[in-house]
Design a protein around this motif. Structure first.
Motif, PDB file in Angstrom:
ATOM      1  N   THR A   5       0.504   4.755   0.000  1.00 43.04           N
ATOM      2  CA  THR A   5      -0.402   3.522  -0.687  1.00 43.04           C
ATOM      3  C   THR A   5      -0.261   3.760  -2.279  1.00 43.04           C
ATOM      4  OG1 THR A   5      -1.883   3.510   1.068  1.00 43.04           O
ATOM      5  CG2 THR A   5      -3.077   3.430  -1.377  1.00 43.04           C
ATOM      6  N   LEU A   6       0.363   5.629  -2.233  1.00 48.86           N
ATOM      7  CA  LEU A   6       0.684   5.583  -3.549  1.00 48.86           C
ATOM      8  C   LEU A   6       1.550   5.374  -4.405  1.00 48.86           C
ATOM      9  CD1 LEU A   6      -0.290   9.384  -3.423  1.00 48.86           C
ATOM     10  CD2 LEU A   6      -1.566   7.994  -4.508  1.00 48.86           C
ATOM     11  N   VAL A   7       2.817   4.481  -3.263  1.00 48.53           N
ATOM     12  CA  VAL A   7       4.398   3.901  -3.400  1.00 48.53           C
ATOM     13  C   VAL A   7       3.589   2.480  -3.911  1.00 48.53           C
ATOM     14  CG1 VAL A   7       6.057   4.135  -3.277  1.00 48.53           C
ATOM     15  CG2 VAL A   7       5.447   6.104  -2.603  1.00 48.53           C
ATOM     16  N   GLU A  13       4.370   0.623  -7.191  1.00 49.76           N
ATOM     17  CA  GLU A  13       5.805  -0.667  -7.601  1.00 49.76           C
ATOM     18  C   GLU A  13       4.708  -2.297  -8.008  1.00 49.76           C
ATOM     19  OE1 GLU A  13       8.892  -0.895  -6.298  1.00 49.76           O
ATOM     20  OE2 GLU A  13       8.807   0.857  -5.818  1.00 49.76           O
ATOM     21  N   LEU A  14       3.505  -2.411  -7.668  1.00 52.88           N
ATOM     22  CA  LEU A  14       2.468  -2.944  -7.791  1.00 52.88           C
ATOM     23  C   LEU A  14       2.399  -3.777  -9.537  1.00 52.88           C
ATOM     24  CD1 LEU A  14       0.714  -5.535  -8.038  1.00 52.88           C
ATOM     25  CD2 LEU A  14      -1.333  -3.455  -7.105  1.00 52.88           C
ATOM     26  N   SER A  15       2.384  -1.755  -9.736  1.00 53.13           N
ATOM     27  CA  SER A  15       2.584  -1.579 -11.093  1.00 53.13           C
ATOM     28  C   SER A  15       3.457  -2.229 -12.562  1.00 53.13           C
ATOM     29  CB  SER A  15       2.090  -0.445 -11.458  1.00 53.13           C
ATOM     30  OG  SER A  15       3.000   0.752 -11.431  1.00 53.13           O
ATOM     31  N   MET A  64      -3.726  -0.991 -12.682  1.00 53.47           N
ATOM     32  CA  MET A  64      -2.599  -2.077 -12.175  1.00 53.47           C
ATOM     33  C   MET A  64      -4.000  -3.141 -12.900  1.00 53.47           C
ATOM     34  SD  MET A  64      -1.387  -0.809  -8.815  1.00 53.47           S
ATOM     35  CE  MET A  64      -3.046  -1.258  -7.780  1.00 53.47           C
ATOM     36  N   LEU A  65      -4.938  -3.336 -13.362  1.00 56.51           N
ATOM     37  CA  LEU A  65      -5.789  -4.730 -13.776  1.00 56.51           C
ATOM     38  C   LEU A  65      -4.366  -5.009 -15.190  1.00 56.51           C
ATOM     39  CD1 LEU A  65      -9.058  -2.795 -13.018  1.00 56.51           C
ATOM     40  CD2 LEU A  65      -7.733  -4.181 -11.472  1.00 56.51           C
TER      41      LEU A  65
END
Length: 214
Positions: free
Chosen positions: A112-114, A118-120, A213-214
């Protein structure tokens, strides 16, 4: 550096009396044999994840990456030994004692942290695979004994939901995941420790690890 302490065995665990007792201590890696004990492995990886989150909050992302890498390395070694210790027939059936699969939920937390990382940085396809794997691991029977892993599953679902809401054709599925995440957070006692009332995207509560990430 601090993170490198997590990837090397420290022979001398004694306390230096010349230092203040209030001074923070480094992470001391257990011996390789101890890390093959499921409870010790899970606890140690959890500590590495805590430090990774700490360094993310302080902006020291290089240290965060090192701690996540160390956590994955510990789990990889544990999994390798797990397969060595079980017979081919047991592996084929996928049958393991519950105590031997305690790495699954803690692996879910690391993934989840990884995935957040990646999403960020816009790697949405990679992040999706990581979130799906994280949720799968955090939904395993081994995760049911500890409500903290239910909290981590809610975070993973929330991250995956945020990702999907960025894709028009999957926005509805993303909203469903966000709703599931929020419902689970309402049920888990520790959920209130990781909530943010900033209402950045129009929701009443947003999980803190997702706000960046928003």
């Amino acid at each position: 550096g601090k993170a490198r302490m997590a990837t090397s065995t420290i022979a001398d665990n004694s306390v230096d009396d010349s230092k203040s007792s209030s001074e923070s201590k480094e992470v001391v890696k257990p011996t390789e044999n101890l890390l093959l004990e499921p409870g010790i492995m899970a606890a140690y990886v959890s500590v590495l994840c805590n430090f990774a989150e700490l360094y993310e909050l302080t902006g020291e992302l290089n240290h965060k990456e090192e701690y996540l890498s160390a956590a994955l390395a510990v789990i990889k070694n544990y999994e390798a030994q797990l397969h060595t210790d079980n017979s081919a027939s047991e592996l084929k059936k996928g049958v393991f004692p519950l105590s031997q699969v305690l790495h699954k939920p803690v692996l879910g937390r690391v993934l989840t942290l990884v995935a957040h990382r990646e999403l960020s940085v816009g790697q949405t396809v990679v992040a999706e695979g990581l979130y799906r794997s994280a949720i799968d691991n955090l939904s395993s029977p081994a995760a049911l004994y500890d409500p903290r892993y239910q909290h981590e599953r809610a975070i993973a679902q929330g991250g995956y939901g945020l990702l999907l809401t960025r894709w028009d054709k999957r926005a509805s599925a993303g909203q469903d995941l966000l709703n599931q995440s929020e419902d689970l957070l309402q049920k888990v006692p520790v959920a209130r420790l990781a909530r943010d009332d900033s209402n950045d995207i129009g929701r009443e509560d947003i999980v803190i690890p997702l706000t960046g990430m928003l």
